[in-house]
Scaffold this motif. Structure first.
Motif, PDB file in Angstrom:
ATOM      1  N   ALA A 261       0.889  -1.165   0.061  1.00  0.00           N
ATOM      2  CA  ALA A 261       0.002   0.020   0.071  1.00  0.00           C
ATOM      3  C   ALA A 261       1.106   1.256   0.194  1.00  0.00           C
ATOM      4  CB  ALA A 261      -0.893   0.063   1.094  1.00  0.00           C
ATOM      5  N   ALA A 262       2.039   1.314   0.657  1.00  0.00           N
ATOM      6  CA  ALA A 262       2.684   2.440   0.634  1.00  0.00           C
ATOM      7  C   ALA A 262       3.411   2.537  -0.625  1.00  0.00           C
ATOM      8  CB  ALA A 262       3.989   2.062   1.812  1.00  0.00           C
TER       9      ALA A 262
ATOM     10  N   GLY B  31      -3.343  -4.018   7.663  1.00  0.00           N
ATOM     11  CA  GLY B  31      -2.721  -4.033   6.179  1.00  0.00           C
ATOM     12  C   GLY B  31      -4.029  -3.993   5.124  1.00  0.00           C
ATOM     13  N   LEU B  32      -4.974  -4.774   5.673  1.00  0.00           N
ATOM     14  CA  LEU B  32      -6.333  -4.791   4.789  1.00  0.00           C
ATOM     15  C   LEU B  32      -6.591  -3.410   4.663  1.00  0.00           C
ATOM     16  CD1 LEU B  32      -7.987  -7.785   6.474  1.00  0.00           C
ATOM     17  CD2 LEU B  32      -7.202  -7.676   4.168  1.00  0.00           C
ATOM     18  N   ARG B  33      -6.767  -2.612   5.832  1.00  0.00           N
ATOM     19  CA  ARG B  33      -7.203  -1.055   5.582  1.00  0.00           C
ATOM     20  C   ARG B  33      -6.586  -0.396   4.885  1.00  0.00           C
ATOM     21  NH1 ARG B  33     -11.574  -1.381   9.259  1.00  0.00           N
ATOM     22  NH2 ARG B  33     -11.054  -1.842  11.350  1.00  0.00           N
ATOM     23  N   ALA B  34      -5.097  -0.595   5.014  1.00  0.00           N
ATOM     24  CA  ALA B  34      -4.331   0.319   3.907  1.00  0.00           C
ATOM     25  C   ALA B  34      -4.452  -0.133   2.671  1.00  0.00           C
ATOM     26  CB  ALA B  34      -2.671   0.198   4.267  1.00  0.00           C
ATOM     27  N   ILE B  35      -4.599  -1.480   2.220  1.00  0.00           N
ATOM     28  CA  ILE B  35      -4.732  -1.833   0.780  1.00  0.00           C
ATOM     29  C   ILE B  35      -5.747  -1.418   0.201  1.00  0.00           C
ATOM     30  CG2 ILE B  35      -5.429  -4.066   0.961  1.00  0.00           C
ATOM     31  CD1 ILE B  35      -2.496  -2.834  -1.075  1.00  0.00           C
ATOM     32  N   ALA B  36      -6.954  -1.394   1.254  1.00  0.00           N
ATOM     33  CA  ALA B  36      -8.297  -0.802   0.523  1.00  0.00           C
ATOM     34  C   ALA B  36      -8.107   0.556   0.301  1.00  0.00           C
ATOM     35  CB  ALA B  36      -9.236  -1.399   1.786  1.00  0.00           C
ATOM     36  N   ARG B  37      -7.438   1.357   1.235  1.00  0.00           N
ATOM     37  CA  ARG B  37      -7.450   2.747   0.653  1.00  0.00           C
ATOM     38  C   ARG B  37      -6.546   3.148  -0.446  1.00  0.00           C
ATOM     39  NH1 ARG B  37      -6.650   2.881   6.656  1.00  0.00           N
ATOM     40  NH2 ARG B  37      -4.522   2.952   6.205  1.00  0.00           N
ATOM     41  N   ALA B  38      -5.658   2.279  -0.537  1.00  0.00           N
ATOM     42  CA  ALA B  38      -4.766   2.684  -1.957  1.00  0.00           C
ATOM     43  C   ALA B  38      -5.258   2.028  -2.954  1.00  0.00           C
ATOM     44  CB  ALA B  38      -3.314   1.930  -1.562  1.00  0.00           C
ATOM     45  N   ALA B  39      -6.338   1.244  -3.074  1.00  0.00           N
ATOM     46  CA  ALA B  39      -6.675   0.517  -4.213  1.00  0.00           C
ATOM     47  C   ALA B  39      -7.411   1.378  -5.343  1.00  0.00           C
ATOM     48  CB  ALA B  39      -7.911  -0.642  -3.823  1.00  0.00           C
TER      49      ALA B  39
ATOM     50  N   ASP C 227       2.864   5.612  -6.261  1.00  0.00           N
ATOM     51  CA  ASP C 227       2.597   5.172  -7.606  1.00  0.00           C
ATOM     52  C   ASP C 227       4.012   4.273  -7.929  1.00  0.00           C
ATOM     53  OD1 ASP C 227       1.211   5.068 -10.073  1.00  0.00           O
ATOM     54  OD2 ASP C 227       2.244   6.761 -10.582  1.00  0.00           O
ATOM     55  N   ARG C 228       4.202   3.345  -7.172  1.00  0.00           N
ATOM     56  CA  ARG C 228       5.405   2.467  -7.452  1.00  0.00           C
ATOM     57  C   ARG C 228       5.116   1.097  -7.349  1.00  0.00           C
ATOM     58  NH1 ARG C 228       9.739   5.783  -7.988  1.00  0.00           N
ATOM     59  NH2 ARG C 228      11.306   4.292  -8.002  1.00  0.00           N
ATOM     60  N   LEU C 229       3.759   0.575  -7.721  1.00  0.00           N
ATOM     61  CA  LEU C 229       3.357  -0.574  -7.546  1.00  0.00           C
ATOM     62  C   LEU C 229       2.822  -1.327  -8.895  1.00  0.00           C
ATOM     63  CD1 LEU C 229       3.161  -2.950  -5.555  1.00  0.00           C
ATOM     64  CD2 LEU C 229       0.600  -2.228  -5.307  1.00  0.00           C
ATOM     65  N   ASP C 230       3.304  -2.187  -9.587  1.00  0.00           N
ATOM     66  CA  ASP C 230       3.084  -2.639 -10.680  1.00  0.00           C
ATOM     67  C   ASP C 230       2.173  -3.944 -10.658  1.00  0.00           C
ATOM     68  OD1 ASP C 230       4.454  -4.842  -9.923  1.00  0.00           O
ATOM     69  OD2 ASP C 230       6.260  -4.486 -11.307  1.00  0.00           O
TER      70      ASP C 230
ATOM     71  N   PRO D 247     -11.671   1.395  -9.707  1.00  0.00           N
ATOM     72  CA  PRO D 247     -12.492  -0.026 -10.102  1.00  0.00           C
ATOM     73  C   PRO D 247     -12.388  -1.069  -9.233  1.00  0.00           C
ATOM     74  CG  PRO D 247     -10.974   0.840 -12.000  1.00  0.00           C
ATOM     75  CD  PRO D 247     -10.514   1.644 -10.764  1.00  0.00           C
ATOM     76  N   TRP D 248     -11.716  -1.027  -8.079  1.00  0.00           N
ATOM     77  CA  TRP D 248     -11.572  -2.187  -7.075  1.00  0.00           C
ATOM     78  C   TRP D 248     -12.580  -1.895  -5.980  1.00  0.00           C
ATOM     79  CZ3 TRP D 248      -6.622  -5.441  -6.515  1.00  0.00           C
ATOM     80  CH2 TRP D 248      -5.916  -5.558  -7.778  1.00  0.00           C
ATOM     81  N   GLY D 249     -13.418  -0.810  -6.293  1.00  0.00           N
ATOM     82  CA  GLY D 249     -14.232  -0.599  -5.051  1.00  0.00           C
ATOM     83  C   GLY D 249     -14.947  -1.908  -4.399  1.00  0.00           C
ATOM     84  N   GLY D 250     -15.293  -2.811  -5.009  1.00  0.00           N
ATOM     85  CA  GLY D 250     -15.920  -4.069  -4.449  1.00  0.00           C
ATOM     86  C   GLY D 250     -14.929  -4.733  -3.413  1.00  0.00           C
ATOM     87  N   ARG D 251     -13.767  -5.105  -4.010  1.00  0.00           N
ATOM     88  CA  ARG D 251     -12.695  -5.658  -3.193  1.00  0.00           C
ATOM     89  C   ARG D 251     -12.394  -4.707  -2.135  1.00  0.00           C
ATOM     90  NH1 ARG D 251     -10.249  -9.923  -5.474  1.00  0.00           N
ATOM     91  NH2 ARG D 251     -10.323 -10.487  -7.697  1.00  0.00           N
ATOM     92  N   ALA D 252     -12.066  -3.410  -2.221  1.00  0.00           N
ATOM     93  CA  ALA D 252     -11.625  -2.723  -0.870  1.00  0.00           C
ATOM     94  C   ALA D 252     -12.766  -2.655  -0.150  1.00  0.00           C
ATOM     95  CB  ALA D 252     -11.409  -1.287  -1.568  1.00  0.00           C
ATOM     96  N   GLY D 253     -14.204  -2.607  -0.348  1.00  0.00           N
ATOM     97  CA  GLY D 253     -14.973  -2.781   0.446  1.00  0.00           C
ATOM     98  C   GLY D 253     -15.029  -4.104   1.133  1.00  0.00           C
ATOM     99  N   GLY D 254     -14.716  -5.186   0.602  1.00  0.00           N
ATOM    100  CA  GLY D 254     -14.576  -6.515   1.253  1.00  0.00           C
ATOM    101  C   GLY D 254     -13.463  -6.376   2.203  1.00  0.00           C
ATOM    102  N   TRP D 255     -12.265  -5.767   1.812  1.00  0.00           N
ATOM    103  CA  TRP D 255     -11.111  -5.886   2.818  1.00  0.00           C
ATOM    104  C   TRP D 255     -11.408  -4.991   4.208  1.00  0.00           C
ATOM    105  CZ3 TRP D 255      -7.799  -4.465  -2.026  1.00  0.00           C
ATOM    106  CH2 TRP D 255      -7.506  -5.550  -2.636  1.00  0.00           C
ATOM    107  N   GLU D 256     -12.040  -4.088   3.743  1.00  0.00           N
ATOM    108  CA  GLU D 256     -12.671  -3.002   4.962  1.00  0.00           C
ATOM    109  C   GLU D 256     -13.414  -4.135   6.065  1.00  0.00           C
ATOM    110  OE1 GLU D 256     -11.543  -0.407   6.489  1.00  0.00           O
ATOM    111  OE2 GLU D 256     -10.860   0.847   4.855  1.00  0.00           O
TER     112      GLU D 256
END
Length: 402
Positions: free
Chosen positions: A234-235, A286-294, A240-243, A297-306
């Motif tokens: 997420a960091a 970790g789940l909260r961090a990646i949900a915020r960074a997603a 903008d360094r995650l491929d 288009p990943w809104g559904g996944r991000a909501g599931g992670w939260e």
């Protein structure tokens, strides 16, 4: 000055010793080639080279030792490697102008860069068999890459500046997740291979200890490595360094948490298996961090992670909340642990949550002595009798206070 080289742990002393041009000494130690410059008046007694160097105040004298597994090139003046070292150091270490303690931060960045392999893995330390206390048996081989520590390195680089260490950390952790998935190990070799089993060597080791190689962490499950991996990825995403591979690794880590978060694990301190609060809360962070960074288009996944993070926090609160309102170590261990400060720092729960503030107050009251912070209480002995203070815990308290 005494130069006493012996390769093969003392089996092959310095031989074929000759004094050449400009007083440079050459020799062989086993299969190694040796050259020592700056000691033209030394003498060889059959074992070692010895000389006396007398300097007046403020003067300097260069002694250069070269050791190689192949014939040595022509010697250079001592200031030449110094210039190369300074140039390479400056190229590797960012300015870090925005950090407090800039000099120390740059030094730390240089050390971690030096401990990082070409594959991006940063070893925990360059030491093995250095006991915390003589005759206590607590000496380990730390020349491996712990996923948790690697995530700390990358997150620090993301926060302070200097994307090289961030990129290295992401590359290394991503590769391990893609290869091992939910079976991610706590630690690997610098090249990404399995850590060997721990075994003793037939060597005396450090005084009061014994020489060992390998590490027993290779057989452990540590749940929080998935949470720390997500915090790292997420960091990188925020910068903008995650491929695409990095996002694939994030999916794998999140799915592993969903599958394994109710399993017992060895925890951050690699103890017996339990439902450690720190491990579960780190996964929530970790789940909260990646949900915020997603990406959007990943809104559904991000909501599931939260939602999964909320569920993990609720489950942990149900069985790891002490009667005083603070976090306790596990359902079976009511003690406080300095590591329990980290999930709130990583935003698993808010900083002003009563569970956060009461835990901080308890750590300060129960685990700090003269501003040194210990991990946890082993028993009824004074903290300092059980083990030494833990530097990381002091940093955790400072971050929590901030």
């Amino acid at each position: 000055m005494e130069l006493n080289l012996a390769a093969g742990f003392g089996a092959h002393p310095l031989q074929d010793v000759r004094r050449g041009d400009r007083g440079r000494w050459t020799g062989r130690a086993g299969h190694l080639y040796v050259r020592w410059s700056g000691a033209p008046d030394a003498h060889h007694d059959g074992t070692a080279l010895r000389t006396v160097v007398s300097l007046s105040a403020g003067a300097h004298h260069d002694l250069v030792l070269e050791v190689s597994d192949r014939p040595l090139p022509e010697p250079e003046p001592a200031d030449a490697p110094w210039r190369v070292t300074e140039t390479r150091w400056a190229a590797c270490v960012p300015d870090l102008a925005g950090t407090l303690g800039r000099r120390d931060a740059r030094h730390a960045y240089a050390v971690m860069t030096g401990l990082t392999s070409p594959d991006g893995g940063t070893v925990a330390a360059a030491t093995t068999s250095l006991p915390e206390r003589a005759e206590q048996g607590r000496n380990y081989d730390y020349r491996y890459v712990w996923i948790r520590d690697q995530a700390y390195v990358g997150q620090a680089a993301a926060a302070a500046g200097g994307h090289r260490l961030l990129d290295d950390s992401v590359r290394y952790v991503t590769a391990r997740l893609l290869e091992h998935g939910p079976g991610l190990a706590p630690a690997y070799t610098p090249a990404g291979r399995a850590v060997p089993d721990q075994r003793a060597l037939d060597l005396p080791g450090y005084p009061g200890g014994f020489d060992i190689i390998g590490n027993r962490a290779n057989r452990q499950f540590q749940l929080d490595v998935f949470g720390e991996s997500l915090l790292l990825l997420a960091a990188a995403a925020r910068h903008d360094r995650l491929d695409a591979d990095g996002w694939r690794a994030a999916l794998i880590a999140a799915d592993a948490i969903a599958t394994r978060h109710r399993e017992k694990d060895a925890g951050i301190w690699e103890l017996h298996d339990d439902h450690w609060a720190h491990s579960r809360l780190t996964c929530a962070a970790g789940l909260r961090a990646i949900a915020r960074a997603a990406p959007r288009p990943w809104g559904g996944r991000a909501g599931g992670w939260e939602a999964l993070a909320d569920r993990i926090v609720a489950e942990t609160s149900a069985d790891c909340l002490h009667r005083t309102g603070r976090w306790q170590r596990s359902p079976t261990d009511t003690g406080v642990d300095a590591a329990l400060l980290m999930p709130a720092i990583r935003r698993a729960v808010p900083a002003d949550d009563p569970r956060t503030t009461i835990t901080l107050a308890t750590v300060r009251a129960d685990l700090a002595v003269d501003h040194y912070v210990y991990r946890f209480r082993h028993d009824r002995r004074p903290l300092q009798d059980a083990e030494g203070a833990f530097l990381l815990c002091g940093f955790a308290v400072a971050l929590a206070e901030h």
